[in-house]
Motif scaffolding. Structure first.
Motif, PDB file in Angstrom:
ATOM      1  N   SER A 125       0.985  -1.170   0.011  1.00 17.57           N
ATOM      2  CA  SER A 125       0.056   0.009   0.050  1.00 17.57           C
ATOM      3  C   SER A 125       0.661   1.257  -0.054  1.00 17.57           C
ATOM      4  N   ALA A 127       0.597   3.578   2.035  1.00 23.32           N
ATOM      5  CA  ALA A 127       0.527   3.945   3.472  1.00 23.32           C
ATOM      6  C   ALA A 127       1.745   3.284   3.956  1.00 23.32           C
ATOM      7  N   GLY A 153      -4.236   3.114   7.133  1.00 25.56           N
ATOM      8  CA  GLY A 153      -4.399   3.068   5.746  1.00 25.56           C
ATOM      9  C   GLY A 153      -3.620   1.938   5.166  1.00 25.56           C
ATOM     10  N   ASN A 154      -2.595   1.028   6.057  1.00 20.76           N
ATOM     11  CA  ASN A 154      -1.842   0.064   5.516  1.00 20.76           C
ATOM     12  C   ASN A 154      -3.215  -1.146   5.476  1.00 20.76           C
TER      13      ASN A 154
END
Ligand code: HEC
Length: 186
Positions: A125, A127, A153-154
């Motif tokens: 990601s 992130a 957000g990962n």
């Protein structure tokens, strides 16, 4: 309908319910879902009770994570126990040298390696890619305690290891996945 016939039907319904309870799938029956294998395969990580349980615990009692609670435990932590604590991770990660990527990247050599840098894993990601530097014990502890809070957000669908002793064991196990294990922090 005579009452004898009614009893027979009631009995059959009861028996069916008992079977439903016995196989533990009442919710599936109520929601009209089946036992189908396809159902399970379609959702990687579906059968991870650890995730669900830990998520529930987080919701009830959020506790700020402090590395100072875990760091001192590393000297006496058990890599053997950590190997067992790694069991739920195996759904998504291999740990052997040159192991392939699954849902997540291979983790051989992860301690001290730059974050989000496994060559065989193209799906990091943004992130996680946005995190700078290598995986230290402190960063890893915070990430594995609560992946979503540590790196918002990962994409790792894992609730986290909330027990500090388990976390310490897991960290020293990850450390052994290396040709030259990182020194423990002081
Ligand atoms: C449901 C699948 C899943 C489970 C279970 C899971 N992971 Fe992950 N893990 C991932 C994914 C996907 C990523 C990549 C996340 C991203 O790019 O945002 C990841 C990333 C990581 C990373 C960062 C890798 C790197 O190259 O920087 C580490 C370390 C890690 N996981 C360790 C663990 C450990 C230890 C466990 C068990 C306690 C675990 N994971 C459980 C899917 C999972």
């Amino acid at each position: 309908m005579d009452s004898w016939f009614f009893n027979k039907i009631a009995g059959a319904v009861l028996a069916a319910l008992l079977v439903a309870f016995g196989s533990g799938t009442l919710s599936q029956i109520l929601s009209g879902g089946g036992h189908g294998d396809a159902d399970h395969k379609a959702k990687p990580g579906y059968a991870l009770p650890v995730t669900a349980g830990a998520a529930a615990t987080t919701a009830e009692a959020p506790v700020a994570f402090k590395f100072s609670d875990v760091g001192p435990m590393l000297k006496t932590a058990s890599a053997d126990n950590g190997r067992a604590a790694f069991a739920p991770c195996r759904a998504c990660h291999t740990a052997d040298k040159d192991g392939k990527a699954l849902v997540g990247p291979n983790l051989y050599g992860i301690m001290g390696r730059d974050i989000a840098s496994s060559a065989g894993f193209p799906r990091y990601s943004n992130a996680l890619k946005g995190q700078k530097g290598p995986w230290t014990f402190e960063k890893m502890a915070a990430y594995l305690n609560d992946p979503r809070a540590a790196v918002p957000g990962n994409q790792m669908a894992f609730a986290g290891v909330k027990n500090n002793a388990d976390l310490a064991d897991l960290l020293v196990y990850l450390r052994t996945l290396s040709d030259s294990p990182q020194p423990l922090p002081n």
